[in-house]
Structures are given as structure tokens and as C-alpha cells.
Design an enzyme around this catalytic site. Structure first.
Site, PDB file in Angstrom:
ATOM      1  N   LYS A   1      82.569  48.785  70.392  1.00  0.00           N
ATOM      2  CA  LYS A   1      81.104  48.746  70.548  1.00  0.00           C
ATOM      3  C   LYS A   1      80.668  47.305  70.593  1.00  0.00           C
ATOM      4  O   LYS A   1      81.284  46.448  69.947  1.00  0.00           O
ATOM      5  CB  LYS A   1      80.424  49.438  69.369  1.00  0.00           C
ATOM      6  CG  LYS A   1      78.997  49.825  69.634  1.00  0.00           C
ATOM      7  CD  LYS A   1      78.939  51.080  70.489  1.00  0.00           C
ATOM      8  CE  LYS A   1      77.594  51.707  70.565  1.00  0.00           C
ATOM      9  NZ  LYS A   1      77.736  53.131  70.917  1.00  0.00           N
TER      10      LYS A   1
HETATM   11  N1  GLU Z   1      76.947  54.215  74.315  1.00  0.00           N
HETATM   12  C1  GLU Z   1      77.378  55.560  74.502  1.00  0.00           C
HETATM   13  C2  GLU Z   1      77.906  56.143  73.205  1.00  0.00           C
HETATM   14  O1  GLU Z   1      77.536  55.714  72.131  1.00  0.00           O
HETATM   15  C3  GLU Z   1      78.345  55.690  75.664  1.00  0.00           C
HETATM   16  C4  GLU Z   1      79.629  54.955  75.517  1.00  0.00           C
HETATM   17  C5  GLU Z   1      80.475  54.967  76.770  1.00  0.00           C
HETATM   18  O2  GLU Z   1      80.130  55.634  77.716  1.00  0.00           O
HETATM   19  O3  GLU Z   1      81.507  54.292  76.753  1.00  0.00           O
HETATM   20  O4  GLU Z   1      78.636  57.095  73.186  1.00  0.00           O
END
Ligand code: GLU
Length: 477
Positions: A108
Site C-alpha cells: 500500500k
Molecule cells: N485500493 C484498492 C484496495 O484497497 C484496490 C487495490 C488494487 O486494485 O490493487 O483494495
């Protein structure tokens, strides 16, 4: 006077939830620790010249687990982004990907910024510079680390990131796979924008297919007519509310936003509320509903389904006792703290946990990544072939009917529907639906088959952690 209850931080909450699950497992303490810890967090401070002076920004990219690579997870733009938060979110990505069988580790990222304070050109400069810093260290890379949108970012930012990576890696034929959530014209996939909200809808449909589960929440086994309150009408909340009201007969009786909430027992018109928010920056002044200034109080109103789709920790030990919803589906990441979880369970509220509920985003990201690596749109080879085979069958039926004087008549609309081959959007939705159904099945089996699993969240962690553990063991760890 009672001592104030100390609420665990988001990261502590995730750890507590992890601990609850591993206490029911038979992992070696060493492996348990290896899975829990965040492998690395890169912090970067970089300067961008804006409005005649240099402004310094702080950004993060946490990599929680590399048991599978690339690692995957969004990049958020918000002023309160910090190391603890990105690490907690990266851990959730590891478990989320494992649960829905997306072959990624968890990561993240975040940038401390209020995107509303900058114009588009400034945001592009900032995003490109951040992307440069990350790409330089393989923290953006098709086979190492693949970001995606999160709070405060969207298709536009992903397009800049993809372009920045391509400029730095001109010979990488797979450059487009370095980030997902791109616009369609820049290598994106149909259905990615709606994906997380669509996943929430599919998750609810699947939950309501199991009368034994709806009974635990004290609900009848049909989505039709259910009263829903949504917190946050951003990308996820908007799509979930829209699909549930337009396709499943749910009534959106409350919408909570930054500047208060709107109520209407007959059901709010999601599209109109969204248009009002885009034009006026909030729900204040919207005419066709009752406005409540204290939005948070609406979380506590009676409803069948509550969808927190915005921030972390909105349901905490301070308000959990007063929550009256029968079912909560966590469209946001971490909206319920570990302490609140216990209170809700004790009061008979069923929680469909974030790691499952909002996994639609990363699931469709997975499809986008595969599309980018295969360099071809889904359905391009099969669609017309499928149509011509169906056409053959219809013709044969019509011929039989005419030749034998049977007088068969196909029901209206059937022919057009049957003859239409699946395009990318249909295939993406089908893959997402299949993923959400399968993952729910795995969770509920664990939930019901052993006597010591108190809720769906613990079940989700059990499924996810055992998969991550199996993957580490296979590597010989
Ligand atoms: N930000 C989204 C999540 O928290 C998508 C992450 C992604 O598609 O890699 O799942």
C-alpha cells in the site's frame, strides 16, 4: 467517572484481528511472526516547484508480504496518511488477495496531501515525481509492485503513473502492467471503476443466497426491499448504492457525507444525490430529503444494511453499542475497530468484513494486469465465434419449427440476448461474480464447520492466513 476507553489504532486493530485468527491455528510462532510483520516501508520526501516555490511532500510505499509477487495495493492521497496506516492497509491487501485468490502479495502507498488544494497540472507534477521516486526503487514495476487507485486517486493519477514508468523503461514491453485502474484508452479494463461497488453488490447477493446466514443477522433471505444506509458517496459507496437500488430493489434510506446526512424512508435517488454533491461539494441544500447535520448519528439509525464506504474507525467503542443495523458490509478498509467488533457481535449484528467485501477492486485489477500482460482485450477472440454458434442453434430451432409445423415461438427479447456474445465488460463482471461467490463459500465453510469461529472476519483471516502460510511453506520457510 469511567476512564475513557482507549481505542486501538488501525494497525493495532488489524494485529488484534490477526491474533484472534492465529490463536485458532496451528502455526509455528516463527511463521506466525513472519506473516504478521510488514516486510518494509519506504518513506520518501521530495520537492516539487509549485507557484514559484519548492514544496516538500512525504510519501510511503509499504510492502507487507512478498510470498507472491508482484505485490499489489492502492496509493491514497490524504493529509492523514502515515506509516502505521499504510502498513495496516498493506497487511489487509495481503489477506485480501489471498482470500480472493489474486496471485499477489500485499502493499500500500500513500502521499500526505490534500488533492483539493492543487490544480490538475500541479497534481500531475506531484504524481509524476512520486512515481519517479517509487519506480526508481522497483516499488512500481509490472513484476514487483503494482499500485492502483485508492482514496483521493483515480484513473487520471494511474495514467500519469503508467506514463511515467513507461518513460523510464522504454524497452519494457509490459510497461502498462506496472499499475492498474488506468483509463480504458491507456490500457485499463472495462468495469474497473465500478468494480469495488459491484463487488459489494455481489457479496450481498451471495450472503442473501444463504438463509442460514441471513437468519443469524435476523434478516429475511432476500435483498429486495432492504433498507440501506451508506456512509460516503465516493466511488465505492456510489456504485454500491446505485446497483443495489437500481438492480436489487434495495431502498437507500440514508446517505452520510462530510457535511451531514440525507434521509428518505421511501429511498433516495442515488444518481441525483451524486450529481448534487458534484455540483455543490456536499449534501447540504439537497431538496428532496431530510437533512441531518450530525451525519455520524445516522450510523446509529435502525436499518437492515449499513455500508460504511469512507473512512477507518467510524464504528468504534464510542458508538458500537448504539448501532442498530442488522448487517454491516465494510466497503471501506477498516471502518470497524477491533473493540467495536466484539460489541456488534454480542448484539447480534453480522459483519461482512472489508477483506472480502471490498475485494472487487483488486480482483478486477488482477484482470487488468493479466490483460496488459497478454496484450489483448478479453473476449476479442471468442465473441463473434460464440455469436455464430448461437446463431446456428437459433436457425436450426426455427427451421425445425417451420418444417414440422410446430409453431414454436421464442420469448420476446430472448433471441437478441442469446445471440449477443460476451464482451470485456460482461466477462469482467462474470469473473468478479465468480470470485465473490467462491470466496464467500470458503469463508462460510470455515465459519460454520468448526465450533470455534465466532464470525466471518475471523473466518476470512483463517482462510487468508492459511493460504499465505502454505505459500511460505512451499518456499521452504
Ligand atoms: N485500493 C484498492 C484496495 O484497497 C484496490 C487495490 C488494487 O486494485 O490493487 O483494495
Amino acid at each position: 467517572m469511567n476512564a475513557p476507553i482507549r481505542e486501538p489504532s488501525f494497525r493495532e486493530s488489524v494485529d488484534l484481528m490477526f491474533n484472534r485468527a492465529v490463536a485458532l491455528m496451528d502455526l509455528s510462532p516463527g511463521l506466525e511472526e513472519k506473516i504478521r510483520v510488514c516486510n518494509s516501508t519506504y518513506i520518501v520526501r521530495f520537492g516539487v516547484r509549485l507557484r514559484g516555490q519548492i514544496q516538500t511532500f512525504t510519501g510511503y510505499r509499504a510492502v507487507h508480504s512478498e510470498h507472491m509477487e508482484p505485490v499489489k495495493g492502492g496509493i491514497r492521497y490524504a493529509t492523514n496518511v502515515n506509516q502505521d496506516e499504510v502498513e495496516a492497509l498493506a497487511a489487509l491487501m495481503t489477506y485480501k488477495c489471498a482470500l480472493v485468490e489474486a496471485p499477489f502479495g500485499g502493499s500500500k502507498g500513500g502521499l500526505c496531501i490534500d488533492p483539493r488544494q492543487y490544480d490538475e497540472h500541479e497534481l500531475e507534477l506531484i504524481t509524476r515525481r512520486f512515481a519517479y521516486e517509487l519506480a526508481k526503487r522497483d516499488l512500481i514495476h509490472p513484476s514487483q509492485n503494482v499500485p492502483a487507485p485508492d482514496m483521493g486517486t483515480g484513473e487520471r493519477e494511474m495514467a500519469w503513473i503508467a506514463d511515467q514508468y513507461s518513460r523510464m523503461n522504454t524497452r519494457d514491453i509490459n510497461a502498462r502492467a506496472c499499475v492498474t485502474g488506468k483509463p480504458l484508452h491507456a490500457g485499463g479494463i472495462a468495469g474497473r471503476v465500478e468494480a469495488t461497488g459491484r463487488g459489494v453488490q455481489y457479496a450481498l447477493r451471495e450472503f442473501f443466497r444463504h438463509p442460514e446466514d441471513t437468519r443469524i443477522a435476523g434478516l429475511s433471505p432476500t435483498l429486495d426491499g432492504k433498507r440501506v444506509i451508506v456512509q460516503g458517496l465516493g466511488n465505492v459507496g456510489y456504485h454500491a448504492a446505485k446497483f443495489l437500488s437500481e438492480e436489487d430493489g434495495c431502498k437507500i434510506v440514508g446517505i452520510i457525507e462530510r457535511d451531514g446526512a440525507l434521509l428518505d424512508e421511501n429511498g433516495l435517488h442515488v444518481e441525483q444525490v451524486r450529481a448534487w454533491i458534484s455540483a455543490h461539494g456536499g449534501v447540504t441544500g439537497y431538496a428532496d430529503a431530510t437533512h441531518v447535520e450530525d451525519g455520524a448519528s445516522v450510523l446509529e439509525m435502525p436499518c437492515d444494511i449499513l455500508i460504511p464506504a469512507a473512512l477507518e474507525a467510524v464504528i468504534n467503542q464510542g458508538n458500537a453499542e448504539r448501532i442498530k443495523a442488522s448487517l454491516i458490509i465494510e466497503a471501506a478498509n477498516g471502518p470497524i475497530t477491533a473493540g467495536a467488533d466484539d460489541v456488534l457481535r454480542k448484539n447480534g449484528c453480522v459483519v461482512i468484513p472489508d477483506m472480502y467485501a471490498n475485494a472487487g477492486g483488486v480482483t478486477v485489477s488482477y484482470f487488468e494486469w493479466v490483460k496488459n500482460l497478454s496484450h489483448i482485450r478479453f473476449g476479442r477472440m471468442q465473441r463473434r465465434q460464440e455469436e455464430s454458434r448461437h446463431d446456428l442453434l437459433i436457425h436450426e430451432l426455427e427451421r425445425l419449427s417451420a418444417d414440422k409445423g410446430l409453431g414454436w415461438e421464442l420469448s420476446p427479447g430472448f433471441k437478441e440476448q442469446y445471440l449477443r456474445g460476451a464482451g470485456e465488460l460482461e466477462l469482467v463482471r462474470s469473473g468478479l461474480d465468480d470470485t465473490m461467490r467462491a470466496a464467500y463459500g470458503h469463508m462460510r465453510e470455515v465459519w460454520h464447520s468448526r465450533g470455534d469461529v465466532p464470525d466471518l472476519r475471523v473466518a476470512a483471516y483463517l482462510v487468508a492466513i492459511s493460504r499465505v502460510a502454505a505459500s511460505y511453506r512451499a518456499k521452504g520457510l
